[in-house]
Design an enzyme around this catalytic site. Structure first.
Site, PDB file in Angstrom:
ATOM      1  N   SER A  92       0.975  -1.196  -0.189  1.00  0.00           N
ATOM      2  CA  SER A  92      -0.038   0.000  -0.197  1.00  0.00           C
ATOM      3  C   SER A  92       1.116   1.300  -0.026  1.00  0.00           C
ATOM      4  CB  SER A  92      -0.918   0.201   1.399  1.00  0.00           C
ATOM      5  OG  SER A  92      -1.871   1.259   1.144  1.00  0.00           O
ATOM      6  N   HIS A  96       2.535  12.022  -1.511  1.00  0.00           N
ATOM      7  CA  HIS A  96       2.148  13.576  -1.314  1.00  0.00           C
ATOM      8  C   HIS A  96       3.106  14.300  -1.890  1.00  0.00           C
ATOM      9  CE1 HIS A  96      -1.561  12.847   1.083  1.00  0.00           C
ATOM     10  NE2 HIS A  96      -0.776  11.725   1.751  1.00  0.00           N
ATOM     11  N   HIS A 106      -2.438   7.215  -5.100  1.00  0.00           N
ATOM     12  CA  HIS A 106      -2.578   6.147  -3.788  1.00  0.00           C
ATOM     13  C   HIS A 106      -2.616   5.040  -4.737  1.00  0.00           C
ATOM     14  CE1 HIS A 106      -5.620   3.163  -2.161  1.00  0.00           C
ATOM     15  NE2 HIS A 106      -4.766   3.358  -1.360  1.00  0.00           N
ATOM     16  N   VAL A 109      -2.390  -3.572  -3.624  1.00  0.00           N
ATOM     17  CA  VAL A 109      -2.704  -4.537  -3.871  1.00  0.00           C
ATOM     18  C   VAL A 109      -2.556  -5.431  -2.841  1.00  0.00           C
ATOM     19  CG1 VAL A 109      -2.475  -4.254  -6.591  1.00  0.00           C
ATOM     20  CG2 VAL A 109      -0.424  -4.868  -5.059  1.00  0.00           C
ATOM     21  N   ARG A 110      -3.557  -6.334  -2.767  1.00  0.00           N
ATOM     22  CA  ARG A 110      -3.670  -7.521  -1.444  1.00  0.00           C
ATOM     23  C   ARG A 110      -4.094  -8.573  -1.661  1.00  0.00           C
ATOM     24  NH1 ARG A 110      -7.167  -2.842  -1.053  1.00  0.00           N
ATOM     25  NH2 ARG A 110      -9.325  -3.282  -0.669  1.00  0.00           N
ATOM     26  N   HIS A 175     -20.247  12.261   3.442  1.00  0.00           N
ATOM     27  CA  HIS A 175     -20.622  13.484   4.411  1.00  0.00           C
ATOM     28  C   HIS A 175     -20.161  14.812   3.609  1.00  0.00           C
ATOM     29  CE1 HIS A 175     -16.345  12.854   5.042  1.00  0.00           C
ATOM     30  NE2 HIS A 175     -16.169  14.000   5.408  1.00  0.00           N
ATOM     31  N   GLY A 258      -4.625  -5.035  14.818  1.00  0.00           N
ATOM     32  CA  GLY A 258      -3.319  -4.761  15.737  1.00  0.00           C
ATOM     33  C   GLY A 258      -2.265  -4.480  15.015  1.00  0.00           C
ATOM     34  N   GLY A 259      -2.282  -3.778  13.766  1.00  0.00           N
ATOM     35  CA  GLY A 259      -1.122  -3.551  12.819  1.00  0.00           C
ATOM     36  C   GLY A 259      -0.372  -2.442  13.558  1.00  0.00           C
TER      37      GLY A 259
END
Length: 302
Positions: A92, A96, A106, A109-110, A175, A258-259
């Site tokens: 990931s 910026h 951005h 791939v996972r 939003h 918990g990363g």
């Protein structure tokens, strides 16, 4: 046959290649690497570049984590997976740029696999990439989307329009009722082509990210910009922060599983601003971003 070791080997190599191609664009600072272990199982390799003449902040993260139970963000749409052990890995990144005329980008791939004794494993791929300009350039948007389309087309002519529409829907700030940027590709829970071809599609998308982004950085990084343009970049970065902290599935999964917090939040920009009830001046380049670029368009057909 599902081969998670081949996926991991590819992802580590992809991180290396992306970092090298981005490093070639940045003459003043280098990526620094931080390897980490996760208490619950697994770990990762985070690479960050900061305070450069091209990239104000960028992070390219590899993670490989596993555990005995999937977190809520992973089972919200798939409640039948609750209670399964899991293995998750991915690359990931968020870049910026310093120059507000260069878009933020951005990509990720996972791969996930969830297992339970006595049952077939459930696996899927996900990811994509999207572009967030501050000052719109139609040629950039067309080139970005055509590169994405070319990566997807060998796997079916329906893939790009599906993933493009999915991206437009996913990266929408509910939003605010506005898009985060000009989109690209997004997909998740994908296994419909079988393991080999689904993996090949994920590789094609991962490999095409720098093909889409590097020419855009080269085109704009050296252009002069004004303080007003920089201020608008900081303002629009606020939308990026809002999306990542409120809606992003990867951020939620990382925090709930918990990363490593520093690696998960590397996507946030170094400087950002919010202004109360601000609106662009009608007819300005800032207004043009909202009027011309943020509404979803069929850029690949342009």
């Amino acid at each position: 046959m599902v081969d998670s070791s081949a996926v991991k080997e590819y992802l580590l190599d992809l991180q290396d290649r992306i970092c090298q191609q981005l490093q070639d664009l940045e003459p003043t600072v280098k990526f620094r690497e931080d390897s980490w272990d996760r208490e619950g199982g697994g770990g990762g390799r985070t690479r960050v570049i900061e305070n450069g003449s091209v990239f104000e902040k960028g992070g390219v993260n590899f993670s490989h984590v596993f555990g005995t139970q999937l977190p809520p963000s992973a089972t919200a749409a798939r409640p039948e997976l609750a209670g399964r052990s899991f293995e998750a890995m991915g690359v990931s990144l968020v870049i910026h740029p310093l120059n507000p005329l260069v878009p933020t980008s951005h990509a990720n791939v996972r791969f996930f696999i969830a297992e339970k004794e006595g049952e077939e494993p459930v696996w899927w791929f996900g990811g994509g990439y999207d572009l967030t300009p501050y000052y719109g350039d139609e040629a950039d948007c067309i080139q970005w989307h055509n590169t994405a389309k070319a990566a997807c087309d060998p796997f079916g002519k329906d893939i790009y329009p599906r993933f493009k529409d999915w991206c437009d829907t996913y990266f929408h700030l509910k939003h605010r009722d506005e898009a985060r940027g000009v989109g690209g590709l997004f997909f998740d829970d994908f296994n419909e082509l079988g393991f080999a071809d689904s993996f090949a599609l994920m590789r094609a998308i991962g490999d095409s990210y720098t093909q889409a982004y590097v020419p855009i950085v080269k085109k704009h990084a050296g252009r002069p910009y004004t303080e007003k343009q920089k201020d608008f970049q900081l303002y629009r970065r606020g939308r990026y922060v809002e999306f990542n902290l409120v809606f992003d599935r990867g951020t939620l999964f990382g925090l709930q599983s918990g990363g490593r917090t520093e690696s998960i939040l590397m996507s946030l920009p170094p400087m950002v601003s919010w202004q109360y009830d601000w609106h662009p001046e009608p007819g300005s380049e800032e207004a043009r971003l909202y009027d011309t670029f943020l509404p979803p368009r069929d850029w690949a057909a342009s």
